[in-house]
Structure formats: C-alpha cells, structure tokens
Design an enzyme around this catalytic site. Structure first.
Site, PDB file in Angstrom:
ATOM      1  N   GLN A 115       0.837  -1.208   0.000  1.00  8.45           N
ATOM      2  CA  GLN A 115       0.000   0.000   0.000  1.00  8.45           C
ATOM      3  C   GLN A 115       0.865   1.249   0.000  1.00  8.45           C
ATOM      4  O   GLN A 115       1.626   1.481   0.931  1.00  8.45           O
ATOM      5  CB  GLN A 115      -0.900  -0.020   1.245  1.00  8.45           C
ATOM      6  CG  GLN A 115      -1.746   1.226   1.441  1.00  8.45           C
ATOM      7  CD  GLN A 115      -2.680   1.100   2.628  1.00  8.45           C
ATOM      8  OE1 GLN A 115      -3.201   0.033   2.919  1.00  8.45           O
ATOM      9  NE2 GLN A 115      -2.903   2.188   3.338  1.00  8.45           N
ATOM     10  N   GLY A 116       0.759   2.056  -1.049  1.00  8.68           N
ATOM     11  CA  GLY A 116       1.545   3.286  -1.162  1.00  8.68           C
ATOM     12  C   GLY A 116       0.751   4.503  -0.764  1.00  8.68           C
ATOM     13  O   GLY A 116       0.288   5.264  -1.635  1.00  8.68           O
ATOM     14  N   TYR A 117       0.579   4.713   0.521  1.00  3.94           N
ATOM     15  CA  TYR A 117      -0.180   5.853   1.043  1.00  3.94           C
ATOM     16  C   TYR A 117       0.731   6.859   1.759  1.00  3.94           C
ATOM     17  O   TYR A 117       0.934   7.967   1.308  1.00  3.94           O
ATOM     18  CB  TYR A 117      -1.257   5.363   2.015  1.00  3.94           C
ATOM     19  CG  TYR A 117      -2.578   4.982   1.393  1.00  3.94           C
ATOM     20  CD1 TYR A 117      -2.699   4.699   0.043  1.00  3.94           C
ATOM     21  CD2 TYR A 117      -3.725   4.886   2.181  1.00  3.94           C
ATOM     22  CE1 TYR A 117      -3.916   4.337  -0.509  1.00  3.94           C
ATOM     23  CE2 TYR A 117      -4.949   4.527   1.632  1.00  3.94           C
ATOM     24  CZ  TYR A 117      -5.038   4.249   0.282  1.00  3.94           C
ATOM     25  OH  TYR A 117      -6.245   3.893  -0.250  1.00  3.94           O
ATOM     26  N   SER A 118       1.273   6.454   2.916  1.00  2.98           N
ATOM     27  CA  SER A 118       1.993   7.391   3.785  1.00  2.98           C
ATOM     28  C   SER A 118       3.242   7.941   3.111  1.00  2.98           C
ATOM     29  O   SER A 118       3.906   7.259   2.327  1.00  2.98           O
ATOM     30  CB  SER A 118       2.391   6.698   5.092  1.00  2.98           C
ATOM     31  OG  SER A 118       1.256   6.312   5.826  1.00  2.98           O
ATOM     32  N   SER A 151       4.419  -1.525   4.330  1.00  2.00           N
ATOM     33  CA  SER A 151       4.530  -2.919   4.758  1.00  2.00           C
ATOM     34  C   SER A 151       4.671  -3.839   3.553  1.00  2.00           C
ATOM     35  O   SER A 151       3.950  -3.702   2.570  1.00  2.00           O
ATOM     36  CB  SER A 151       3.295  -3.329   5.571  1.00  2.00           C
ATOM     37  OG  SER A 151       3.134  -2.507   6.696  1.00  2.00           O
ATOM     38  N   GLU A 235     -10.374  -1.611   5.957  1.00  3.44           N
ATOM     39  CA  GLU A 235      -9.164  -2.005   6.662  1.00  3.44           C
ATOM     40  C   GLU A 235      -9.467  -2.668   7.991  1.00  3.44           C
ATOM     41  O   GLU A 235      -8.686  -3.454   8.503  1.00  3.44           O
ATOM     42  CB  GLU A 235      -8.270  -0.774   6.878  1.00  3.44           C
ATOM     43  CG  GLU A 235      -6.874  -1.102   7.329  1.00  3.44           C
ATOM     44  CD  GLU A 235      -5.948   0.093   7.260  1.00  3.44           C
ATOM     45  OE1 GLU A 235      -4.725  -0.106   7.344  1.00  3.44           O
ATOM     46  OE2 GLU A 235      -6.442   1.232   7.130  1.00  3.44           O
ATOM     47  N   SER A 360      -2.835   7.828  12.962  1.00  4.88           N
ATOM     48  CA  SER A 360      -2.501   8.139  14.349  1.00  4.88           C
ATOM     49  C   SER A 360      -3.756   8.409  15.177  1.00  4.88           C
ATOM     50  O   SER A 360      -4.839   8.674  14.639  1.00  4.88           O
ATOM     51  CB  SER A 360      -1.583   9.365  14.408  1.00  4.88           C
ATOM     52  OG  SER A 360      -2.293  10.528  14.009  1.00  4.88           O
TER      53      SER A 360
END
Length: 383
Positions: A115-118, A151, A235, A360
């Site tokens: 997953q390419g989010y953050s 991850s 999720e 967060s």
C-alpha cells in the site's frame, strides 16, 4: 446485530481446524503458504459470488476462519493487503477488466500487494500527499515521489499508490488511485527501515518515473480520495476479531508471567490485569456490534483508538510484571549469543508504534469529531 454461531458455523469451524492442523507448516516460506491457501480456496471468502475468489462464506464463517487461523499458529500472512484491502476496493470501484485481471491472482496467492499511502511529510494526513503522477504521450502515467512505512514492499509484486495527478490541486482534490507494478528496476527502489525491534517489516519506497498504465487507474482520474477513503473503511472488519485472538494470547502470557514472578500479589498489578481483560472483552463486543456495517462513520476510527492504546498498555504491563529481567536478553547472559528480543520485549517495543501507524490517534479523533459529531473542521496550516 444479533451475532451468534449456528450449527453450520460450528461444522465449518471443525473443517477449518482440521485443514489448518494438516496443512499449516511453519517451514513454508510466506509466498508458498499463500499459494497453499489459494489452492485450497481459503483466500477471498468475503468477496461474494462474483466468481473472482474461491469458496464463499457467510459473515459468521469469515469470523470463524479468521479466529481459528489466529489460534492455529499458522504462518503470518503476506497476501492480506491484496485480499483485504485491494480486492474489496476493486469490487466497489474497479472496472470489470481490472477485476478480471487482478482478483484471480490474489485469490490464487500468486501476486502480493503493498500500500503506497503514507509519505515522510504526510504520514497520517493523506490529503498532504506530494507524490506526483504525470501523463505521458501514450496516456500512461510516470510516478515520482516517496512513500514510507510501506509494509511488505520488499515482497510485493504490485503497489496501489495514491498520487497527485493535478499539480495545481490542494489537499484531497486532484488525487488518483493507481495500480503500479513493483518490478521496475531503476524506477522503483525499496529500502527497509530498521526498527527498535531490530526487524524491518516496513520500507521506504522511492518512485523515479515509475510507469502505471492508463487502464490501471481505479475509480477515475482525480477520484483517488474517494477510493482511498473507501479502502480505509475495509481495513478494519473481520480481521479485527482475529487480531483480538492474538491479543488474548498475549494477555494470557502476561498473566502467567505475573504469577511466576509473584507480581500478581501486588493489588495494583492485579487491577491492571483485570482492566486489560475487561477492556479486551469490551473491544470484542464492540467489534461484533459493528460487524457487517458499511465502514462509514466513525466505527473504524473508534476500533483503532481502542485497540492501539490497549495494546500499548499491555506491552508496558508485560515489562512491569517481569521486573528487572525485562531489561536483559540472551546476550547479557551469554556474550556469544546473537542479539534477540523475546516475545514480551518485542511486544513492548513494537507496540510503541500502535498509536501512530494505520492512522494516528490524533487523526482518528479528528475523523470522529468532524465526520460523526459534526464539530467544526480543524484549521489547516495552523501551528
């Protein structure tokens, strides 16, 4: 929701236990294990009758599978990002061509996803994404930027990437959800991030003109925010109940340690242990109550807030009940031994990140405040 297990569910539970007992082999590498799961039809139980997954299962049977898997000690999954995040997103927003191309390999355990989010400057604030995707003459995209805390990027075949396709856009506007192959030497670089635990589950991913095909845009150009928010709703769900099985096992070990060390004689420690037990039961009831919901509203954020803080406190309690021995490892007893953490030490160190990754605590509270309670939106750009 009146949630309970019937006779068919218990028969399914017996089948699951027997299969896991026969096939769960700790010597298999993770990719081989995914293929084993796929061959026996255990991937995609919740995808429905679309013909893309393997066997189908009711919601209660999905819970049975998740809980029994967690209890069995079977290998950690490396295909869950494709199965639990990408697949429901494609089923909701993908084209028929995208479903036909990507879902069968996930169901077979043949293609792994990350997953390419953050990003370094936008960890939990996805609206702050700066990774760019620009159109090439042939209609494809060229992606440049950096993702972090990714991850399984070192194992993945594909990555779903949230990128900014409108350079003039701000915040959640102008974002696009792209499916990107990871096998692009010179255009994609994966660097493991060494953590406090000494392990590297997370990675930095650098995109330097990486290619994504035009037909691999999900939901349409500029609709990435809508697709990304939908994915975050998937999720948390059945997997939360399986996670709680692992939590219960960790709590039981902490209780056994408290008895062994005599820490349980301390009334404060006993009160903390009881509190952890009671809160874990409450989390299970809350998860069951919200199971089967669409994922809209604040239920996922409430669940994340509950388990993240609980797990951190459990890690602290695991150290407390051990006393001084919690601070040393094999190397202190035997200088020739390799550096290693035992399970409680790993729990304590890794759980420090629980209130940060996956959104967060601050972000979860903002979601609840703005989207559920209707409170005024938080000012942006104010220090």
């Amino acid at each position: 929701m009146d949630f309970g297990f019937g006779d068919e569910d218990e028969a399914f539970r017996t089948e699951v236990r027997e299969w896991l007992t026969t096939h769960a082999d700790g010597s298999q590498d993770r990719r081989a294990w995914e293929r084993t799961l796929g061959k026996s039809g255990w991937i995609g139980l919740g995808w429905g009758e679309g013909g893309y997954g393997n066997r189908t299962a009711t919601l209660t049977q999905q819970v049975v599978w998740a809980e029994e898997y967690a209890r069995s000690g079977a290998p950690a999954r490396s295909g869950h990002i494709g199965e639990k995040l990408l697949a429901p997103t494609l089923l909701a927003h993908g084209s028929e061509e995208q479903k036909a191309r990507f879902l069968p390999p996930v169901a077979a355990g043949e293609e792994l996803w990350c997953q390419g989010y953050s990003e370094p400057g936008a960890g939990s604030d996805l609206a702050g994404v700066r990774t760019r995707a620009t159109r090439a003459e042939d209609g494809s995209y060229r992606i440049s930027g950096q993702k972090i805390w990714t991850s399984l990027a070192h194992e993945a075949d594909w990555c779903f990437v949230l990128a900014r396709t409108d350079p003039e856009s701000r915040r959640h506007h102008g974002l696009t959800f792209l499916l990107v192959p990871m096998d692009q030497p010179g255009r994609i670089e994966v660097r493991p991030i060494r953590q406090l635990t000494g392990t590297s589950e997370f990675n930095e991913v650098f995109f330097d003109g990486a290619h994504a095909r035009a037909e691999h845009v999900v939901g349409g150009e500029g609709q990435g925010w809508r697709v990304a928010m939908s994915l975050l709703g998937f999720e948390r769900g059945v997997s939360t109940l399986a996670q709680q099985v692992g939590f219960a096992q960790e709590l039981s070990e902490v209780v056994r340690t408290a008895v062994r060390t005599g820490a349980v004689a301390d009334p404060v420690v006993r009160a903390l242990l009881v509190r952890q037990w009671a809160e874990l039961r409450t989390m299970r009831w809350n998860a069951l109550r919200t199971l089967g919901s669409s994922g809209d509203g604040g239920a996922p954020s409430v669940a994340k807030l509950l388990w993240a803080g609980w797990h951190q406190r459990l890690g602290e309690l695991a150290m407390l009940v051990r006393g001084a021995e919690a601070t040393v490892g094999p190397r202190e007893w035997d200088p020739s031994a390799p550096y290693a953490l035992d399970a409680p030490q790993h729990l304590f160190l890794f759980s420090r990140a629980d209130t940060i990754y996956g959104g967060s605590d601050q972000i979860q509270r903002t979601i609840i405040a703005e989207r559920v309670l209707g409170l005024p939106r938080e000012p942006k750009g104010v220090v």
